[in-house]
Design an enzyme around this catalytic site. Structure first.
Site, PDB file in Angstrom:
ATOM      1  N   ASP A 262       0.865  -1.181   0.000  1.00  0.00           N
ATOM      2  CA  ASP A 262       0.000   0.000   0.000  1.00  0.00           C
ATOM      3  C   ASP A 262       0.906   1.238   0.000  1.00  0.00           C
ATOM      4  OD1 ASP A 262      -2.140   1.702  -0.050  1.00  0.00           O
ATOM      5  OD2 ASP A 262      -3.174   0.861   1.673  1.00  0.00           O
TER       6      ASP A 262
HETATM    7  C1  BGC Z   1      -5.048   3.301   0.277  1.00  0.00           C
HETATM    8  C2  BGC Z   1      -5.263   2.275  -0.804  1.00  0.00           C
HETATM    9  C3  BGC Z   1      -5.164   2.909  -2.164  1.00  0.00           C
HETATM   10  C4  BGC Z   1      -3.814   3.577  -2.269  1.00  0.00           C
HETATM   11  C5  BGC Z   1      -3.563   4.204  -3.622  1.00  0.00           C
HETATM   12  C6  BGC Z   1      -3.807   4.139   0.054  1.00  0.00           C
HETATM   13  O1  BGC Z   1      -3.767   5.235   0.888  1.00  0.00           O
HETATM   14  O2  BGC Z   1      -4.968   2.642   1.520  1.00  0.00           O
HETATM   15  O3  BGC Z   1      -6.515   1.658  -0.632  1.00  0.00           O
HETATM   16  O4  BGC Z   1      -5.373   1.962  -3.156  1.00  0.00           O
HETATM   17  O5  BGC Z   1      -3.731   4.589  -1.279  1.00  0.00           O
HETATM   18  O6  BGC Z   1      -4.296   5.343  -3.786  1.00  0.00           O
END
Ligand code: BGC
Length: 729
Positions: A262
């Site tokens: 993530d």
């Molecule tokens: C979130 C994810 C997301 C990623 C990309 C993160 O802050 O937890 O769910 O896909 O950002 O935007």
């Protein structure tokens, strides 16, 4: 490109080039207007920009074409850049938020919705979405519950599976589909205290039995990617967790695709106290099997050196890079690097996509109360009151590529449906109290008191004029989603005040709740004659809601999560374990497992929802009372529509293993079917029960079933029905 050519390409790449395939940088590095969740622009060095294998947060054929052309030209092996985006519940046409989609209990609608999202996103140059989120959520305090399909592993499994199928189609090379990413692996939804990013403590039993199930099922459909989660599990951050990634994900689930971290999660292992510095974090993530580092900068700063010094083997690096190259190849990018961006057109919202979205909205609405058949609305004087009455912001914080201007509000839909003389609209109050912390920062409402005095006076006038008032209330879109944990599940105080003021007019009240999380609705239900959950319904929100208000469609949504009496019950879920001192049915009693001041269960339980018509469940039966491991039993029920309207009903099958080596929940959803019936019509619904459905993580730490007695409910909600019995030999 065939396998040999791909390997030859890999062999020809320098270590730096290889490492950079594992680096993802924000789209803002290529273009200022990208949607990203953190990080400032301009932090990435030029060589990283030139070689990074993927980027996120940008879309649009013209813009991406420019970036791709420059990138391919400058890349030593002309390997295309991969574009990823959070297409969570819509790209152009926005569907109900995932929790609303869960409420449809209709995987087919969800699959079609994902397919539509894929087509729209693909036409905007997007190669991969960070969806589905298969996190099990039992805690309404955690704002990301909005992005989940709820508290049940079977419902989540069906929905996540349907989404992967819908996004990816049969062949990723088909320009109408995009790669899916199952996230956030693992158990992100179990954050302690419902506080986002927080630690999770879960026994292996709870993890396997409940939290891992939906990821595992979705992975059977071969999603191109899996994303790690921010949380640590039993002391080890997910992003550096070998047990989760190597043992379970790769070995047991057989996942062959790309594992992406993530956002920033590799680097956050330093804050967790698990890695010393960026280099150590990169090493630990690699050792756990993380292929792509999303935006932490650890791989770009340290991985090359880790390989050069032998801390990470060339073989390990090559395996990871090959997975990324394979994904690009599966998407057809080597032959078709400009897929979706070679035409300037881009996606458009069509009549078809609107129709699909409207149907999804209508199917997602959950009717909780309907005293004296308040709904459907009558053709009389109706006033639409509240901050959601004419509000374009009907999509969540995770639908940033959908434009508000395309959204149909409740009021706009009312104008199409009613004689304008017979309706009025009034804002009633501000959405939020004077100072509220949201995901977008602190919101201060200027002139709060003056505005609300004015709004409320107008609203009371409108209510006095009307026969029925439709109160359009709820949480602001920025109160659910990432980083929106809350310890209160009440509506903003100003909205409750408005509802109380309107109640004084003595008019019939229909309350619509727009929300991304379960709320405490005890007070609201007492003040309302009808109560309906509308979630964050998206582009066609107004139309879908109006179809149900008017009775063109009978409501058929079911709660995918428990709605509590009070936040103090959280985390709350229907599939609880029995205790040695069960609470008596008659109420709390001394020295039993009860709250002194509240029910144990939900105000509105999982699987609950009313309809405008009536369904009778006639003669639930099991085809046999005994079953051996190789046999099956069929659970039947005849469902008859005894009301006056066509409607859909979700028939639910719950099972309880009465005695086992490890205690089993009081009941668990095993299967469900949504059927539609004309008035007077009936249908026999059958569910097959096989031995595999009865397996669990035993005291011996194996997935097995155990002989003994089982209870079965074929019913209308998790709190409904009389149990039948059979024995597994
Ligand atoms: C979130 C994810 C997301 C990623 C990309 C993160 O802050 O937890 O769910 O896909 O950002 O935007």
């Amino acid at each position: 490109m065939d396998k040999k050519a791909l390997e030859a390409l890999l062999n020809d790449m320098s270590t730096e080039e290889k490492v950079m395939q594992l680096v993802q940088i924000p789209g803002s590095e290529y273009e200022a207007s990208a949607e990203i969740t953190g990080i400032e622009r301009g932090q990435v060095k030029d060589n990283v920009k030139k070689l990074a294998g993927s980027t996120l947060g940008i879309w649009g054929s013209k813009r991406l074409k420019k970036i791709q052309e420059k990138y391919i030209k400058e890349h030593p092996h002309h390997i295309p850049l991969m574009f990823m985006l959070d297409v969570i519940h819509g790209h152009k046409t926005v569907l109900p938020c995932p929790l609303g989609q869960g409420a449809t209990f209709d995987p087919d609608t969800v699959r079609k919705g994902a397919e539509m999202q894929a087509q729209e996103a693909a036409a905007d140059g997007v190669h991969a979405t960070f969806s589905p989120m298969a996190d099990l959520c039992r805690d309404a305090r955690w704002g990301r519950i909005m992005e989940s399909t709820g508290e049940d592993k079977i419902l989540n499994s069906r929905m996540a599976t349907a989404m992967v199928e819908g996004y990816q189609g049969d062949d990723l090379k088909d320009r109408n589909y995009i790669a899916a990413c199952v996230k956030h692996y693992a158990a992100y939804g179990a954050a302690e205290g419902g506080r986002d990013y927080n630690n999770t403590e879960l026994s292996e039993h709870t993890l396997r039995e409940h939290y891992l199930r939906a990821y595992g099922e979705a992975i059977k459909k071969n999603p191109a990617m899996v994303m790690t989660s921010f949380n640590s599990i039993n002391g080890i951050p997910a992003t550096g967790n070998k047990f989760l990634m190597k043992k379970i994900l790769r070995e047991e689930f057989g996942f062959k695709g790309v594992l992406i971290s993530d956002w920033g999660a590799v680097g956050e292992m330093i804050n967790h106290g698990f890695a010393e510095d960026q280099r150590d974090a990169a090493l630990k993530a690699m050792m756990a099997g993380v292929d792509i580092d999303m935006c932490s900068g650890c791989y770009s700063s340290s991985l090359e050196d880790l390989v050069n010094t032998g801390a990470v083997s060339v073989q390990m690096l090559d395996e990871a890079v090959l997975r990324v190259l394979n994904m690009k190849n599966d998407l057809g990018l080597f032959e078709d690097p400009y897929r979706g961006i070679d035409m300037d057109a881009g996606p458009v919202i069509t009549g078809e996509s609107r129709a699909l979205a409207k149907e999804a909205v209508a199917a997602s609405l959950v009717l909780l109360e309907n005293k004296e058949n308040t709904l459907p609305l009558r053709k009389e004087k109706n006033a639409f009151i509240g901050p959601y009455a004419n509000n374009k912001k009907l999509q969540s914080s995770w639908a940033f590529s959908g434009e508000d201007e395309n959204t149909v509000t409740v009021w706009e839909a009312a104008l199409e449906a009613f004689d304008p003389e017979s309706i009025k609209v009034s804002t009633g109050c501000t959405m939020l109290d004077q100072d509220t912390m949201t995901a977008r920062g602190k919101r201060h409402v200027d002139n709060w008191e003056v505005e609300n005095t004015k709004f409320m006076a107008e609203a009371v006038k409108a209510a006095e004029w009307a026969d029925t008032v439709i109160m359009c209330l709820g949480e602001d879109f920025a109160q659910s989603g990432e980083a929106t944990s809350k310890v209160s599940l009440k509506l903003p105080a100003v909205q409750l005040k408005l509802l109380n003021e309107i109640k004084k007019t003595g008019k019939r009240i229909v309350t619509l709740i727009f929300t991304g999380r379960p709320l405490e609705l005890n007070e609201v239900r007492e003040l309302s004659d009808a109560l309906m959950i509308c979630w964050l319904p998206g582009t066609e929100g107004g139309h879908g809601v109006m179809d149900v208000l008017l009775g063109k469609v009978s409501p058929s949504g079911r709660l995918p999560v428990s709605f509590p009496y009070t936040v103090g019950q959280e985390p709350l879920h229907y599939d609880m374990y029995p205790t040695g001192r069960p609470r008596p049915e008659t109420g709390p009693s001394a020295f039993t497992s009860s709250y002194l001041d509240c029910e144990n269960g939900a105000l509105y339980p999982f699987g609950y929802g009313l309809s405008y018509t009536l369904f009778e469940f006639i003669n639930p039966t099991l085809s046999a009372q005994k079953m051996s491991g190789s046999e099956t039993i069929t659970a039947y029920v005849t469902v008859r529509n005894t009301g006056a309207m066509k409607g859909s009903v979700t028939v639910q099958l719950y099972i309880r293993d009465v005695t086992s080596s490890r205690v089993r929940p009081v009941r668990e959803l095993a299967d469900f079917k949504k059927i539609s019936l004309d008035p007077g019509a009936e249908e026999e619904v059958g569910f097959i029960i096989n031995e595999e459905m009865l397996r669990f993580w035993t005291a011996e730490e194996k997935w097995e079933s155990e002989a003994g007695k089982f209870l079965v409910w074929i019913c209308n909600s998790s709190r409904d029905g009389q149990p039948l019995e059979f024995k597994l030999a």
